[in-house]
Write a protein that holds these residues in place. Structure first.
Motif, PDB file in Angstrom:
ATOM      1  N   ARG A   1      -6.551  16.395   3.486  1.00  0.00           N
ATOM      2  CA  ARG A   1      -5.767  17.226   4.399  1.00  0.00           C
ATOM      3  C   ARG A   1      -5.269  18.463   3.661  1.00  0.00           C
ATOM      4  N   THR A   2      -5.424  19.621   4.300  1.00  0.00           N
ATOM      5  CA  THR A   2      -4.882  20.862   3.762  1.00  0.00           C
ATOM      6  C   THR A   2      -3.408  20.952   4.121  1.00  0.00           C
ATOM      7  N   LEU A   3      -2.586  21.290   3.155  1.00  0.00           N
ATOM      8  CA  LEU A   3      -1.143  21.356   3.367  1.00  0.00           C
ATOM      9  C   LEU A   3      -0.756  22.634   4.100  1.00  0.00           C
ATOM     10  N   ALA A   4       0.362  22.579   4.789  1.00  0.00           N
ATOM     11  CA  ALA A   4       0.830  23.752   5.528  1.00  0.00           C
ATOM     12  C   ALA A   4       1.130  24.913   4.585  1.00  0.00           C
ATOM     13  N   GLU A   5       1.601  24.599   3.376  1.00  0.00           N
ATOM     14  CA  GLU A   5       1.825  25.608   2.344  1.00  0.00           C
ATOM     15  C   GLU A   5       1.648  24.948   0.993  1.00  0.00           C
ATOM     16  N   PRO A   6       1.252  25.708  -0.034  1.00  0.00           N
ATOM     17  CA  PRO A   6       1.096  25.119  -1.363  1.00  0.00           C
ATOM     18  C   PRO A   6       2.411  24.513  -1.846  1.00  0.00           C
ATOM     19  N   THR A   7       2.349  23.346  -2.440  1.00  0.00           N
ATOM     20  CA  THR A   7       3.590  22.668  -2.830  1.00  0.00           C
ATOM     21  C   THR A   7       3.378  21.724  -3.996  1.00  0.00           C
ATOM     22  N   ALA A   8       4.482  21.432  -4.690  1.00  0.00           N
ATOM     23  CA  ALA A   8       4.536  20.351  -5.670  1.00  0.00           C
ATOM     24  C   ALA A   8       5.710  19.435  -5.341  1.00  0.00           C
ATOM     25  N   HIS A   9       6.249  19.573  -4.134  1.00  0.00           N
ATOM     26  CA  HIS A   9       7.416  18.819  -3.687  1.00  0.00           C
ATOM     27  C   HIS A   9       6.988  17.388  -3.354  1.00  0.00           C
ATOM     28  N   SER A  10       7.554  16.416  -4.040  1.00  0.00           N
ATOM     29  CA  SER A  10       7.111  15.031  -3.892  1.00  0.00           C
ATOM     30  C   SER A  10       7.268  14.516  -2.466  1.00  0.00           C
TER      31      SER A  10
ATOM     32  N   HIS B   1       0.839  -1.200   0.000  1.00  0.00           N
ATOM     33  CA  HIS B   1       0.000   0.000   0.000  1.00  0.00           C
ATOM     34  C   HIS B   1       0.876   1.253   0.000  1.00  0.00           C
ATOM     35  N   ARG B   2       1.873   1.286   0.880  1.00  0.00           N
ATOM     36  CA  ARG B   2       2.743   2.470   0.987  1.00  0.00           C
ATOM     37  C   ARG B   2       3.584   2.638  -0.272  1.00  0.00           C
ATOM     38  N   ARG B   3       4.012   1.533  -0.858  1.00  0.00           N
ATOM     39  CA  ARG B   3       4.771   1.628  -2.107  1.00  0.00           C
ATOM     40  C   ARG B   3       3.908   2.224  -3.219  1.00  0.00           C
ATOM     41  N   ALA B   4       2.631   1.835  -3.275  1.00  0.00           N
ATOM     42  CA  ALA B   4       1.722   2.419  -4.263  1.00  0.00           C
ATOM     43  C   ALA B   4       1.529   3.906  -4.004  1.00  0.00           C
ATOM     44  N   LEU B   5       1.407   4.285  -2.730  1.00  0.00           N
ATOM     45  CA  LEU B   5       1.262   5.704  -2.400  1.00  0.00           C
ATOM     46  C   LEU B   5       2.501   6.490  -2.821  1.00  0.00           C
ATOM     47  N   LEU B   6       3.678   5.900  -2.624  1.00  0.00           N
ATOM     48  CA  LEU B   6       4.912   6.569  -3.037  1.00  0.00           C
ATOM     49  C   LEU B   6       4.923   6.803  -4.539  1.00  0.00           C
TER      50      LEU B   6
ATOM     51  N   TYR C   1      -3.097   7.872   5.096  1.00  0.00           N
ATOM     52  CA  TYR C   1      -3.250   6.418   5.105  1.00  0.00           C
ATOM     53  C   TYR C   1      -3.257   5.882   6.537  1.00  0.00           C
ATOM     54  N   GLU C   2      -2.303   6.333   7.350  1.00  0.00           N
ATOM     55  CA  GLU C   2      -2.243   5.875   8.739  1.00  0.00           C
ATOM     56  C   GLU C   2      -3.499   6.298   9.501  1.00  0.00           C
TER      57      GLU C   2
ATOM     58  N   LEU D   1       4.353  15.705  -0.438  1.00  0.00           N
ATOM     59  CA  LEU D   1       3.148  14.968  -0.834  1.00  0.00           C
ATOM     60  C   LEU D   1       3.172  13.547  -0.286  1.00  0.00           C
ATOM     61  N   THR D   2       4.348  12.918  -0.295  1.00  0.00           N
ATOM     62  CA  THR D   2       4.465  11.552   0.214  1.00  0.00           C
ATOM     63  C   THR D   2       4.182  11.494   1.709  1.00  0.00           C
ATOM     64  N   ALA D   3       4.783  12.419   2.471  1.00  0.00           N
ATOM     65  CA  ALA D   3       4.561  12.438   3.916  1.00  0.00           C
ATOM     66  C   ALA D   3       3.080  12.653   4.239  1.00  0.00           C
ATOM     67  N   THR D   4       2.418  13.526   3.472  1.00  0.00           N
ATOM     68  CA  THR D   4       0.992  13.783   3.698  1.00  0.00           C
ATOM     69  C   THR D   4       0.157  12.562   3.348  1.00  0.00           C
ATOM     70  N   ALA D   5       0.487  11.908   2.235  1.00  0.00           N
ATOM     71  CA  ALA D   5      -0.257  10.707   1.834  1.00  0.00           C
ATOM     72  C   ALA D   5      -0.110   9.601   2.877  1.00  0.00           C
TER      73      ALA D   5
END
Length: 343
Positions: A258-267, A196-201, A278-279, A270-274
């Motif tokens: 989840r709303t991000l702390a700041e707008p981003t396109a940094h992978s 599951h986590r690999r797919a999210l990555l 999931y958790e 995005l991974t940490a948020t995903a």
């Protein structure tokens, strides 16, 4: 309307485009809402076809199922907000019509949580709930002046109108999509959290690359050469929120945003948020069929501010992203990948 493939699988781009074309054959006022929804203003088509909106919806559902194998859940109402709410409650292959009488609209909205109203995010919802305004019915009954004091003049006025079923937002044909999405369909019902986590990555890598590279060129300056570490910070798009949807083997669907702390396109962000989303679902031994991620509330990257970091690892990660984007732009999206995904 919301689209659900009849076989329970993911909605393909061909099917989505086909249903949009069917809508376009009824009315030119069609607004795509990727990845699986659309809005249509059919008021001008009712007289031409000589029937009501409910009958048009039935014709559209039959055609979508016959031609593309898609069950459409259709909401019919007097404005976009109510139509979207009705489509969310309608069963796949069915139409839910909200009469235009004010009493019927109030009855439909009364028991819903305040987050069902457009413009009420988590922060505004917490503020309203702290005053005991935890349902749309209670917000509708509150004095407008009190809502303006609680939420501010503009938002307070808009929230009160929407609690009464009033939405002045038009359908915008051809409007640029404010979301992008990606999904992974497992070959079989998947129990392993590691997979599951690999797919999210892989999903966050895909979304991050799409955000950074769509819009302008692929990281080229005036001389056609790469710009270095800031490529992707002054072009492309960033998202303000991330939404995770998990479809289980029994067709149960779970969604968290989840709303991000700041707008981003940094992978990495995005991974940490995903992973956090999931958790938060606490799936444990859930049998997962599909994982999908949606980047929401997109905005041009040049209009977004980014907090500077003194972390050398963050700077290194962004430099690597810039190089990776240029390699993929030249040699294709499969030219380079993380080792954990290539293994």
């Amino acid at each position: 309307m919301r689209l659900h493939p009849a076989d329970g699988g993911p909605l393909g781009a061909r099917e989505y485009a086909g249903v949009l074309a069917l809508l376009g054959g009824i009315t030119p006022a069609v607004q795509a809402l990727p990845p699986d929804a659309a809005l249509a203003d059919v008021r001008g088509a009712l007289r031409y076809f000589g029937c009501d909106a409910g009958r048009l919806a039935a014709v559209l559902r039959v055609r979508a199922l016959a031609l593309y194998g898609v069950d459409a859940a259709v909401g019919v109402a007097g404005n976009p907000m109510l139509a979207r709410a009705a489509a969310r409650e309608a069963r796949p292959g069915a139409t839910l019509v909200i009469p235009e009488e004010p009493a019927a609209v109030r009855d439909f909205l009364a028991g819903k949580p305040v987050t069902a109203l457009d413009g009420v995010g988590p922060k505004a919802a917490r503020t309203l709930c702290s005053y005991g305004l935890d349902s749309v019915g209670r917000v509708a009954a509150a004095p407008p002046a009190a809502l303006r004091r609680i939420l501010g003049a503009r938002l307070g006025r808009e929230v009160h109108e929407r609690a009464l079923g009033i939405d002045r937002t038009p359908v915008r044909p051809g409007a640029a999509a404010r979301t992008i999405a990606a999904e992974r369909l497992f070959d079989r019902d998947e129990l392993d959290p590691v997979r599951h986590r690999r797919a999210l990555l892989s999903l966050t890598e895909e979304l991050g690359a799409k955000l950074r590279t769509q819009g302008k060129g692929q990281g080229q300056g005036q001389d056609g050469q790469g710009q270095g570490q800031d490529q992707g910070q002054d072009q492309g798009q960033v998202c303000r929120a991330l939404s995770l949807t998990v479809r289980c083997a029994d067709r149960t669907t779970l969604t968290r945003t989840r709303t991000l702390a700041e707008p981003t396109a940094h992978s990495a962000t995005l991974t940490a948020t995903a992973y956090a989303l999931y958790e938060g679902l606490g799936l444990q031994r859930a049998r997962v069929r599909v994982l999908s991620l949606r980047a929401e509330d997109l905005t041009p990257a040049e209009r977004a501010a980014r907090q500077l970091s003194f972390d050398p690892e963050d700077d290194k990660a962004r430099r690597l992203e810039a190089v990776t984007d240029r390699v993929r732009a030249r040699f294709g999206p499969q030219a380079i990948a993380r080792g954990t995904l290539a293994a």
